[in-house]
Design a protein around this motif. Structure first.
Motif, PDB file in Angstrom:
ATOM      1  N   LEU A  23       0.667  -1.347  -0.484  1.00 15.34           N
ATOM      2  CA  LEU A  23       0.180   0.279   0.115  1.00 15.34           C
ATOM      3  C   LEU A  23       0.566   1.254  -0.142  1.00 15.34           C
ATOM      4  CD1 LEU A  23      -2.554  -1.025   2.823  1.00 15.34           C
ATOM      5  CD2 LEU A  23      -2.995  -0.519   0.025  1.00 15.34           C
ATOM      6  N   PHE A  24       1.918   1.117   0.842  1.00 18.87           N
ATOM      7  CA  PHE A  24       3.164   2.774   1.009  1.00 18.87           C
ATOM      8  C   PHE A  24       3.528   2.622  -0.319  1.00 18.87           C
ATOM      9  CE2 PHE A  24       1.659   1.488   5.223  1.00 18.87           C
ATOM     10  CZ  PHE A  24       1.415   2.839   5.933  1.00 18.87           C
ATOM     11  N   LYS A  25       3.869   1.714  -0.943  1.00 12.66           N
ATOM     12  CA  LYS A  25       4.269   1.886  -2.577  1.00 12.66           C
ATOM     13  C   LYS A  25       3.676   2.890  -3.946  1.00 12.66           C
ATOM     14  CE  LYS A  25       8.364  -1.380  -1.576  1.00 12.66           C
ATOM     15  NZ  LYS A  25       9.278  -2.527  -1.799  1.00 12.66           N
ATOM     16  N   THR A  26       2.145   2.052  -2.941  1.00 15.24           N
ATOM     17  CA  THR A  26       1.766   2.100  -4.268  1.00 15.24           C
ATOM     18  C   THR A  26       0.883   3.904  -3.646  1.00 15.24           C
ATOM     19  OG1 THR A  26       0.990   0.034  -4.515  1.00 15.24           O
ATOM     20  CG2 THR A  26      -0.751   1.643  -5.533  1.00 15.24           C
ATOM     21  N   PHE A  27       0.121   3.813  -2.791  1.00 14.35           N
ATOM     22  CA  PHE A  27      -0.297   5.205  -2.844  1.00 14.35           C
ATOM     23  C   PHE A  27       0.365   6.362  -2.222  1.00 14.35           C
ATOM     24  CE2 PHE A  27      -3.686   2.023  -3.128  1.00 14.35           C
ATOM     25  CZ  PHE A  27      -4.374   2.350  -3.681  1.00 14.35           C
ATOM     26  N   PHE A  28       0.345   7.602  -2.999  1.00  9.50           N
ATOM     27  CA  PHE A  28       1.143   8.398  -2.026  1.00  9.50           C
ATOM     28  C   PHE A  28       0.416   9.957  -1.516  1.00  9.50           C
ATOM     29  CE2 PHE A  28       2.998   7.048  -6.249  1.00  9.50           C
ATOM     30  CZ  PHE A  28       4.326   7.206  -6.249  1.00  9.50           C
ATOM     31  N   LYS A  29      -1.390   9.439  -1.356  1.00  8.50           N
ATOM     32  CA  LYS A  29      -2.180  10.057  -0.577  1.00  8.50           C
ATOM     33  C   LYS A  29      -2.898   9.127   0.385  1.00  8.50           C
ATOM     34  CE  LYS A  29      -0.548  14.169  -1.966  1.00  8.50           C
ATOM     35  NZ  LYS A  29       0.062  15.257  -1.389  1.00  8.50           N
ATOM     36  N   LEU A  30      -3.494   9.877   1.913  1.00  7.03           N
ATOM     37  CA  LEU A  30      -4.140   9.628   1.666  1.00  7.03           C
ATOM     38  C   LEU A  30      -5.702   9.199   0.973  1.00  7.03           C
ATOM     39  CD1 LEU A  30      -4.050  10.732   5.660  1.00  7.03           C
ATOM     40  CD2 LEU A  30      -3.078   8.923   5.017  1.00  7.03           C
ATOM     41  N   ASN A  31      -6.256   8.152   1.123  1.00  9.43           N
ATOM     42  CA  ASN A  31      -7.545   7.233  -0.089  1.00  9.43           C
ATOM     43  C   ASN A  31      -8.551   6.317   1.452  1.00  9.43           C
ATOM     44  OD1 ASN A  31      -6.382   4.871   0.517  1.00  9.43           O
ATOM     45  ND2 ASN A  31      -5.274   6.050  -1.565  1.00  9.43           N
ATOM     46  N   SER A  32      -9.154   5.738   0.953  1.00 10.39           N
ATOM     47  CA  SER A  32      -9.911   5.325   1.636  1.00 10.39           C
ATOM     48  C   SER A  32      -9.700   3.533   1.883  1.00 10.39           C
ATOM     49  CB  SER A  32     -11.575   4.536   0.214  1.00 10.39           C
ATOM     50  OG  SER A  32     -12.321   6.083   0.325  1.00 10.39           O
ATOM     51  N   THR A  33      -9.316   3.430   0.351  1.00  7.92           N
ATOM     52  CA  THR A  33      -8.015   2.054   1.523  1.00  7.92           C
ATOM     53  C   THR A  33      -7.357   1.442   2.035  1.00  7.92           C
ATOM     54  OG1 THR A  33      -8.129   1.527  -1.345  1.00  7.92           O
ATOM     55  CG2 THR A  33      -6.763   0.613  -0.364  1.00  7.92           C
ATOM     56  N   LEU A  34      -6.217   3.312   2.170  1.00  6.78           N
ATOM     57  CA  LEU A  34      -6.074   3.222   3.741  1.00  6.78           C
ATOM     58  C   LEU A  34      -6.210   3.053   5.002  1.00  6.78           C
ATOM     59  CD1 LEU A  34      -2.405   5.330   2.384  1.00  6.78           C
ATOM     60  CD2 LEU A  34      -2.120   2.905   2.915  1.00  6.78           C
ATOM     61  N   GLY A  35      -7.523   3.952   4.504  1.00  6.78           N
ATOM     62  CA  GLY A  35      -8.729   3.583   5.802  1.00  6.78           C
ATOM     63  C   GLY A  35      -9.153   2.565   6.172  1.00  6.78           C
ATOM     64  N   TRP A  36      -9.281   1.876   5.371  1.00  2.04           N
ATOM     65  CA  TRP A  36      -9.807   0.878   5.258  1.00  2.04           C
ATOM     66  C   TRP A  36      -9.163  -0.478   6.057  1.00  2.04           C
ATOM     67  CZ3 TRP A  36     -14.522  -1.856   5.313  1.00  2.04           C
ATOM     68  CH2 TRP A  36     -15.112  -2.820   4.930  1.00  2.04           C
ATOM     69  N   PHE A  37      -7.169  -0.412   5.171  1.00  5.66           N
ATOM     70  CA  PHE A  37      -6.661  -1.414   6.030  1.00  5.66           C
ATOM     71  C   PHE A  37      -6.333  -0.662   6.967  1.00  5.66           C
ATOM     72  CE2 PHE A  37      -1.938  -1.609   6.706  1.00  5.66           C
ATOM     73  CZ  PHE A  37      -1.694  -3.060   6.627  1.00  5.66           C
ATOM     74  N   SER A  38      -6.309   0.088   7.813  1.00  6.92           N
ATOM     75  CA  SER A  38      -6.021   0.892   8.879  1.00  6.92           C
ATOM     76  C   SER A  38      -6.263   0.562   9.994  1.00  6.92           C
ATOM     77  CB  SER A  38      -5.202   2.491   8.706  1.00  6.92           C
ATOM     78  OG  SER A  38      -4.820   2.799   7.949  1.00  6.92           O
ATOM     79  N   GLY A  39      -8.423   0.318   9.439  1.00  9.63           N
ATOM     80  CA  GLY A  39      -9.597   0.348  10.473  1.00  9.63           C
ATOM     81  C   GLY A  39      -9.475  -1.169  11.137  1.00  9.63           C
ATOM     82  N   LEU A  40      -9.343  -1.900   9.737  1.00 12.43           N
ATOM     83  CA  LEU A  40      -8.929  -3.656  10.141  1.00 12.43           C
ATOM     84  C   LEU A  40      -7.429  -4.293  10.577  1.00 12.43           C
ATOM     85  CD1 LEU A  40     -10.028  -5.038   6.574  1.00 12.43           C
ATOM     86  CD2 LEU A  40     -11.894  -4.381   7.934  1.00 12.43           C
ATOM     87  N   VAL A  41      -7.086  -3.273  10.514  1.00 14.70           N
ATOM     88  CA  VAL A  41      -5.672  -2.946  11.583  1.00 14.70           C
ATOM     89  C   VAL A  41      -5.910  -2.903  12.561  1.00 14.70           C
ATOM     90  CG1 VAL A  41      -3.292  -3.078  12.082  1.00 14.70           C
ATOM     91  CG2 VAL A  41      -3.710  -4.101   9.812  1.00 14.70           C
ATOM     92  N   PHE A  42      -6.664  -1.987  13.394  1.00 18.19           N
ATOM     93  CA  PHE A  42      -6.359  -0.744  14.908  1.00 18.19           C
ATOM     94  C   PHE A  42      -7.360  -1.736  14.933  1.00 18.19           C
ATOM     95  CE2 PHE A  42      -6.983   2.358  17.372  1.00 18.19           C
ATOM     96  CZ  PHE A  42      -6.385   2.728  18.212  1.00 18.19           C
ATOM     97  N   PHE A  43      -8.439  -1.695  14.519  1.00 17.55           N
ATOM     98  CA  PHE A  43      -9.989  -2.068  15.778  1.00 17.55           C
ATOM     99  C   PHE A  43      -9.865  -3.500  15.491  1.00 17.55           C
ATOM    100  CE2 PHE A  43     -11.338   2.120  14.326  1.00 17.55           C
ATOM    101  CZ  PHE A  43     -10.966   2.615  15.100  1.00 17.55           C
ATOM    102  N   VAL A  44      -9.099  -4.346  14.817  1.00 18.57           N
ATOM    103  CA  VAL A  44     -10.020  -5.951  14.552  1.00 18.57           C
ATOM    104  C   VAL A  44      -8.281  -7.176  14.551  1.00 18.57           C
ATOM    105  CG1 VAL A  44     -11.269  -7.559  13.352  1.00 18.57           C
ATOM    106  CG2 VAL A  44     -11.469  -5.583  13.513  1.00 18.57           C
TER     107      VAL A  44
END
Length: 453
Positions: A23-44
């Motif tokens: 993800l960090f090699k692909t995207f250069f800005k915050l977006n929905s995908t990074l939010g989805w991944f971060s949420g799954l990691v942080f909350f689950v």
């Protein structure tokens, strides 16, 4: 069997880390995908891994039966594998989608620029938040009666007095808080873009104070948590090593505070007594250890604990909802006086089942939200949702009309959706998007009017 469950955490963490690198090699800005991944990691994923490595959990400060999980018991094995498979497949879907992309994504300079009017919008939102706090203090008869009241009953009292007008008001103010977080993150992003440390502006300290006050008044830490996780993700994207180092130090300092917030938020005026009570709770002899309890509180471990029970109970002890909580998207604006059969929010449904007779709400993450509605079809729906989110960002990143604020807005809303469930967040997302558009239009019109005089 418990040993096997613990060993399975290794491949789960491995694919999670590989997914993060991708993800960090692909995207250069915050977006929905990074939010989805971060949420799954942080909350689950993180609390799920903690529970597994600990062999279960006995939530500190809770007495209800659902707050105890023992993975040596066979009844929790099914729940374990459902959660593990859903997380593993979701991370795998992200990796496959990013690996299969055919176009190069835009770099930082290719996004549509946003004017500096965002600072005026931040000030406008601060004004609205101040008015809200004044109203709440006045309605409770002063600051002390407000902050010593139960955090959840603060809204219930206003609902009993004003009914559905308060519901509408609360939706608007929630949108105000979400947009405030979004624009605050954008402000930090601009600060880093100009080669400055993230707290190098006076506005940052004002933002931090407002976020802290918001948490104290509402009792809810989701906004400041969204702000913190988004900033840490942003620092990694920007490769700002100074900011990352400072953030890691702040995490170690603040995790104990956020861990005990669930206990002390009921009465922040008696800080020493609440703090002493919390340390007694997390240090009790429950074969878990003090730091495990603190980590579970900091990562909202109650959600994963409830998730184990939701997967076990729905379809057996409780009937599936068959999409009822998602119907609210089309009926939420109708008062119950007109439509008494209107379905309840999923957080209210869980509270009525697991904490009957208590005015509260419970969350079981996006997985619990989907499983309670769609049963084993969640094994298809969650990965498909992941695919849609990633595909949306891959397509959107190739358009010049995209702004950085759009991406941050997607990050924050999707991140919170992994916590509260999609059915709950869609309504707040609609209010936030409308407020986002309207607030910038109002500021632009006032700017034009000022220069036309």
């Amino acid at each position: 069997m418990l040993t096997i469950l613990k060993l399975l955490i290794v491949p789960l963490m491995a694919i999670m880390i590989f997914c993060a690198v991708k993800l960090f090699k692909t995207f250069f800005k915050l977006n929905s995908t990074l939010g989805w991944f971060s949420g799954l990691v942080f909350f689950v994923c993180l609390p799920f891994s903690l529970v597994t490595l600990n062999g279960g959990v006995d939530l500190a400060g809770w007495s209800a039966g659902w707050t105890t999980i023992d993975l040596s018991e066979s009844k929790f094995v099914f729940s374990y594998f459902i959660i593990w498979i859903l997380l593993f497949i979701s991370f795998l879907v992200i990796i496959v989608c990013l690996s299969a992309r055919k176009h190069h994504l835009m770099t930082n300079g290719c996004l549509k620029r946003v004017s500096t009017k965002y600072k005026k919008v931040i000030l406008l939102l601060m004004g609205m938040m101040l008015i809200d706090w004044i109203i709440r203090i006045w309605s409770h008869g002063g600051i002390v009666p407000l902050i010593i009241s139960d955090w959840y009953s603060r809204g219930e009292m206003l609902y009993e007095e004003y009914g559905h007008l308060y519901v509408l008001y609360n939706h608007i103010l929630t949108a105000v808080n979400f947009l405030f977080v979004v624009l605050s993150i954008y402000h930090v992003s601009q600060t880093i873009h100009h080669r400055r440390i993230f707290f190098a502006t006076p506005l940052f300290f004002v933002i931090a104070i407002f976020l802290l006050l918001q948490m104290i008044v509402s009792g809810n830490r989701i906004f400041i948590a969204s702000f913190g996780v988004a900033l840490f993700t942003l620092f990694i994207i920007k490769k700002s090593m100074r900011s990352i180092t400072i953030s890691i130090l702040l995490i170690f300092l603040l995790v104990p505070f956020f861990g005990m917030w669930a206990v002390i938020r009921g009465n922040v005026t008696d800080w020493s007594e609440r703090k002493e009570f919390y340390h007694e709770v997390v240090s009790r002899d429950n074969n878990q250890g003090k730091y495990f309890n603190i980590a579970m509180d900091a990562f909202e471990g109650v959600g994963v604990t409830l998730l184990f029970n939701v997967i076990n109970d729905f379809g057996e002890r409780e009937k599936y909802l068959y999409g009822q909580s998602y119907y609210r998207i089309f009926t939420f604006f109708l008062p119950r006086t007109i439509y008494p059969e209107k379905s309840s929010n999923i957080t209210t449904v869980f509270a009525e089942i697991y904490e009957p007779g208590i005015d509260t709400s419970l969350v079981a993450s996006v997985i619990g939200d989907m499983y309670a509605n769609f049963s084993l079809f969640t094994l298809i729906i969650l990965p498909f949702t992941t695919f849609i989110v990633v595909l949306f960002d891959l397509r959107k990143s190739r358009k010049y009309s995209t702004t950085e604020i759009d991406g941050i807005l997607g990050f924050v809303l999707i991140f919170c959706a992994t916590r509260f469930g999609i059915s709950s967040m869609i309504i707040y997302a609609l209010f936030t998007i409308v407020l986002y558009k309207v607030s910038f239009i109002l500021v632009s019109l006032s700017f034009k009017h000022k220069h036309s005089i």
